[in-house]
Structures are given as structure tokens and as C-alpha cells.
Design an enzyme around this catalytic site. Sequence first.
Site, PDB file in Angstrom:
ATOM      1  N   TYR A 198       0.841  -1.210   0.000  1.00  0.00           N
ATOM      2  CA  TYR A 198       0.000   0.000   0.000  1.00  0.00           C
ATOM      3  C   TYR A 198       0.868   1.248   0.000  1.00  0.00           C
ATOM      4  CZ  TYR A 198       0.919   0.770   5.004  1.00  0.00           C
ATOM      5  OH  TYR A 198       1.519   1.011   6.216  1.00  0.00           O
ATOM      6  N   CYS A 199       0.243   2.355  -0.409  1.00  0.00           N
ATOM      7  CA  CYS A 199       0.897   3.668  -0.362  1.00  0.00           C
ATOM      8  C   CYS A 199      -0.201   4.714  -0.154  1.00  0.00           C
ATOM      9  CB  CYS A 199       1.718   3.938  -1.626  1.00  0.00           C
ATOM     10  SG  CYS A 199       0.731   3.941  -3.135  1.00  0.00           S
ATOM     11  N   THR A 200       0.115   5.979  -0.345  1.00  0.00           N
ATOM     12  CA  THR A 200      -0.843   7.042  -0.030  1.00  0.00           C
ATOM     13  C   THR A 200      -2.095   7.002  -0.911  1.00  0.00           C
ATOM     14  OG1 THR A 200       1.033   8.409   0.591  1.00  0.00           O
ATOM     15  CG2 THR A 200      -1.082   9.529   0.330  1.00  0.00           C
TER      16      THR A 200
END
Length: 337
Positions: A198-200
Site C-alpha cells: 500500500y501507499c498514499t
Amino acid sequence: MSSLHNRVAQTLLKQRLQEETEPRTTFSFYRYFDIAEPQVFRDVLYQGLHELKVFGRIYVAREGINGQVSVPRSQFEACRAYLDATPGLEGLRLNVAVDDDGKSFWVLKIKLREKVVADGITDPDFTLNNRGKYLNAKEFNQLAAEPGTIVVDMRNHYEYEVGHFEGAIEVPSDTFRDQLPMAVDMLKDHKDSPIIMYCTGGIRCEKASAWMLHKGFTNVFHLEGGIIEYANKAKEWGIPSKFKGKNFVFDNRMGERITDDVIAHCHQCGQPCDTHVNCANDGCHLLFIQCPECAEKYKGCCSEECRDQPALLSKETGKPHVFNKSRERLRPRLKMP
Ligand SMILES: [Zn+2]
Ligand SMILES: [Zn+2]
């Protein structure tokens, strides 16, 4: 015929924006897909969005598109329809910024780039066509709770530090291009384990998931729309947030609180705190975490040196020298993910 580039002076454009009475909606979007002729795609898109009075910054590359824009509120649906009717952008997810005054942009810039996210990948066999499976918030919570699942945070340290998913591992590098080989190496003994990245906003982990599959991992997932979409959906669906703390974003708030947990500490005294600031010394601007007491004691600076020694001005530019070059600092411009 309308121009494909803006030719009006910057100051005039800023003035026009200030004089606008209609509020603007700010949103971001991205999509990976093959663009055979980026220049043609760019020019058509520019004309269409220019007519809708869209401002902002969009990057176009052979691998896809990434943008952050604003549009007069009354034009938002027309803009959505226009994007939806653009070949390759059907059903594009628009991440609408919640607390935004719409004054971030005063001109439309669409630039061609080698990549929409710099990755350092030179392997000609790598393809973005084979990506990990999307997980929505509910699916994420289910899979993350299963024993053996590995959750991987693909953001930078300062982002991870103030908020992350429970049990998520950090890939400790400052750049995405270094994180890719590092993630492969860290997880090499788990080629068949469920791996959730995951990331922003999703753009980094989506590419990372394709890279992991390319490197022989078999069970790779990524969080659809990133932390932003997860937080919205968790709230909407009334499911518990497995993300604790703040989601770091590059705006004046320096982060959006997702839960009340404060998981970071003041870098100067160590008490629980998750407020990012830039060192008040113009020659430093170090991005760090500072509690209110330390802010007062150090006058908003990262150290006694920065507090006691005014920034030296460069003879050539008249601007402050930037020292501590090797240290991480927040760039003043808005960052594309
Ligand atoms: Zn402190
Ligand atoms: Zn400093």
C-alpha cells in the site's frame, strides 16, 4: 484555434484565480495504461480540460497518467464525464480533496514524462500489464488479519513514522527506485505468501505489485486507491480502521488524522507527538517532528545551531544557503505521489 499551451503571464493568472468567485473542487487521479502516442494524447487532453477551466499539473507517459487538478465546482461533473469519455480513462477514480481551498493551481500544465512514477527499472521484459489484485477496505481487513499475510508500506520513512497499518513492514529507503529491489530482497523467502502493498493514493504500490510479480512472487495484492480511499471507505462502511495515526500529505496540514493514535515521538524530547514541521531556519528547512514545548524552546528550529545562527545568504543568489543537504526535507512545491 485554441493554443495548446498557456501564454498568459503568471501574475495575471494568479490574479484571475484570486478574482474567481466560484469555488473549485480539487482532485487527483492516476491510471497505468499503454499510451502509444503520449504527445497526441497530451494535446487532445489539454484542449478538452482547458475548455472546462481545469487548472493543475498532469504528467503523461507511455505507461500512463497522473494528475492533480482543480475545476470550478459547477464543471466537476462535466469534467468527470469528459475524462470518462477519453479512451483509456473510462471509469477513472477521482480522489476529491476534502479540506482544500482550490487555490493550489492557477494554470493547467500537462507535461510529458519518461515515467509517471520514477522507478529506475531498466528490464525490458517488465510489464505493468500484470499487476497485483486490488483489495478494497473490507477485503484488506480480512486478508491482513490472516496469519502469514505480509503487509508492506511503500512510502517514505517520515510518512510511515506518523501513521501506518497495524503490523506493516517498512521498506527503509528514501526513494521508490531503491525500495523496489529492497522489497524483493526483504521478502525473498516469502514468494508464495499473501503480500499486500500500500501507499498514499495507490500509484506507487500498484507499480510495486507488478514488480513483485515480475520477480516471481505469486500472491501479490495492493490496496485500491491507497490509504486515502481506505479511510473514506472504512468510514462509509463503518468498519474498523486498521490504519493507525495520521496519513501524511503534502499540504498545509502535513497530514490527515485517520485515528486518534499518536504513534510517533517528538524528535527533540521524545514525548508522543506526530506534528511535522519544517525547521524555521531558512538555510535548513529540515522536515521533522516537534512538540509544542520544543517548538517554543527552539523557536521552531530543529536544533540550537539553527535557532542561534541566522541563515547565511548566498552572494550569488541572495537566497539562504541550504545546508544539511543530505538530510530529508520537505520540498516547498506540491508533491506528486
Ligand atoms: Zn519535544
Ligand atoms: Zn534546522
